[in-house]
Design an enzyme around this catalytic site. Structure first.
Site, PDB file in Angstrom:
ATOM      1  N   GLU A 116       0.824  -1.220   0.000  1.00  0.00           N
ATOM      2  CA  GLU A 116       0.000   0.000   0.000  1.00  0.00           C
ATOM      3  C   GLU A 116       0.859   1.271   0.000  1.00  0.00           C
ATOM      4  OE1 GLU A 116      -2.886  -0.713  -0.609  1.00  0.00           O
ATOM      5  OE2 GLU A 116      -3.594  -2.438   0.526  1.00  0.00           O
ATOM      6  N   HIS A 139      -2.674   2.419   8.151  1.00  0.00           N
ATOM      7  CA  HIS A 139      -3.742   1.553   7.658  1.00  0.00           C
ATOM      8  C   HIS A 139      -3.804   0.316   8.537  1.00  0.00           C
ATOM      9  CE1 HIS A 139      -6.115  -1.092   5.136  1.00  0.00           C
ATOM     10  NE2 HIS A 139      -5.107  -1.937   5.043  1.00  0.00           N
ATOM     11  N   HIS A 141      -6.912  -2.967  10.156  1.00  0.00           N
ATOM     12  CA  HIS A 141      -8.163  -3.698   9.922  1.00  0.00           C
ATOM     13  C   HIS A 141      -8.991  -3.772  11.208  1.00  0.00           C
ATOM     14  CE1 HIS A 141      -5.668  -6.094   6.669  1.00  0.00           C
ATOM     15  NE2 HIS A 141      -5.887  -4.825   6.312  1.00  0.00           N
ATOM     16  N   GLU A 169     -17.031  11.898  22.315  1.00  0.00           N
ATOM     17  CA  GLU A 169     -15.677  12.185  21.850  1.00  0.00           C
ATOM     18  C   GLU A 169     -15.559  12.236  20.315  1.00  0.00           C
ATOM     19  OE1 GLU A 169     -12.977   9.191  23.126  1.00  0.00           O
ATOM     20  OE2 GLU A 169     -11.225  10.418  22.715  1.00  0.00           O
ATOM     21  N   HIS A 210     -12.661  -4.184   4.399  1.00  0.00           N
ATOM     22  CA  HIS A 210     -11.203  -4.296   4.463  1.00  0.00           C
ATOM     23  C   HIS A 210     -10.626  -3.574   5.697  1.00  0.00           C
ATOM     24  CE1 HIS A 210      -7.084  -4.144   2.264  1.00  0.00           C
ATOM     25  NE2 HIS A 210      -6.926  -3.938   3.541  1.00  0.00           N
TER      26      HIS A 210
HETATM   27  O1  2HA Z   1      -0.305  -4.860   4.622  1.00  0.00           O
HETATM   28  O2  2HA Z   1      -3.229  -4.620   5.004  1.00  0.00           O
HETATM   29  O3  2HA Z   1      -4.052  -3.849   2.617  1.00  0.00           O
HETATM   30  C1  2HA Z   1      -1.320  -5.723   4.235  1.00  0.00           C
HETATM   31  C2  2HA Z   1      -2.570  -4.986   4.063  1.00  0.00           C
HETATM   32  C3  2HA Z   1      -2.951  -4.676   2.680  1.00  0.00           C
HETATM   33 ZN    ZN Z   2      -5.195  -3.953   4.589  1.00  0.00          ZN
END
Ligand code: 2HA
Ligand code: ZN
Length: 274
Positions: A116, A139, A141, A169, A210
């Site tokens: 990414e 980033h 999940h 908040e 995702h």
């Molecule tokens: O790094 O999260 O979106 C692996 C991921 C790809």
């Molecule tokens: Zn990811």
């Protein structure tokens, strides 16, 4: 003078990747983070002085030429970064023509930046237009945010209002609301471009089914932003676990009062008219 591995930057990325893993946001190799650094930040280290490898970036990053990014590696596990930062992290300098990344430190066993990385760099570029202190793209999940993307319409106004109303908040931390893109294939320039486009208006962008992208001036700020969005989504999940019936909520007038009291501007498109 010292070695970069002992720097506050490496220490803080180690701490943040471990905290994110412990929150359950980074199964296996899920998640990636990048921290922008400048020549001035790096002048005290005696091991940042040669290019070890040159990598193709796959897009034009000239707006970031000469800047450095400390970034997690593709396929690497957030859980492990703390034990082997010199393998799982790399310090990449963007070449003068913006086409290449020059590896200045790290990825010592042949690693490459996260898949990414284009999305990160595009988001850095987008945010730097508004905030010259922009330094971090993260980033991961987060479970409850991902779950929401199955049960809720993929509409920014709906999501922003829902998240704002889950806890006082939220509005204070993300008064502009949250951005959303359609489901797209991860690791592509297309998802990077769509994310960066949203970063013109938001500091949080949801990737349905995702995860999430969050940005900030520091690792703590980007992490805290994601943490606050995920906490709001967790409260929504818990409401579901308690039967799902909402008997009272934070009203739009109370949101307005919150914004006034904390000196933030709530996105007017996401509030009902008075
Ligand atoms: O790094 O999260 O979106 C692996 C991921 C790809
Ligand atoms: Zn990811």
């Amino acid at each position: 003078m010292g070695n970069f591995i002992d720097s506050k930057y490496v220490k803080k990325i180690c701490a943040i990747t471990m905290a994110s893993y412990q929150h359950g946001w980074d199964e296996r190799n899920g998640g990636n983070v990048s921290l922008r650094l400048t020549d001035a930040d790096l002048q005290d280290f005696n091991d940042i002085n040669e290019v070890h490898r040159v990598l193709d970036l796959g897009f034009d990053a000239q707006k970031l030429a000469g800047q450095y990014f400390l970034v997690t590696g593709t396929g690497r596990y957030f859980r492990n970064v703390i034990d082997q930062p010199n393998l799982d992290l790399g310090l990449i300098r963007i070449s003068q023509d913006g086409q290449k990344g020059e590896l200045m430190w790290g990825f010592e066993d042949g690693g490459q930046p996260t898949s990414e990385f284009p999305s990160h760099l595009m988001s850095h570029i987008a945010r730097l237009q508004f905030d010259s202190n922009q330094r971090v793209v993260m980033h991961c999940h987060p479970t409850n945010v991902i779950a929401l993307s199955f049960t809720q319409d993929l509409d920014e106004r709906h999501w922003s209002r829902l998240l704002w109303k889950m806890q006082a908040e939220s509005l204070v931390v993300f008064p502009e609301g949250v951005g959303l893109i359609p489901y797209m294939t991860p690791g592509t320039n297309e998802i990077g471009e769509a994310t960066a486009q949203k970063m013109k208006d938001y500091r949080v962008v949801i990737w349905p089914h995702h995860g999430i992208f969050g940005v900030g001036t520091s690792l703590d700020e980007a992490f805290g932003l994601i943490e606050t969005v995920e906490k709001a989504a967790l409260i929504y999940s818990q409401i579901g676990a308690q039967g799902g019936q909402i008997k009272q909520e934070i009203t739009d007038d109370q949101l307005r009062q919150l914004a006034k009291s904390f000196g933030v501007t709530a996105n007017p498109q996401f509030l009902t008219n008075k």
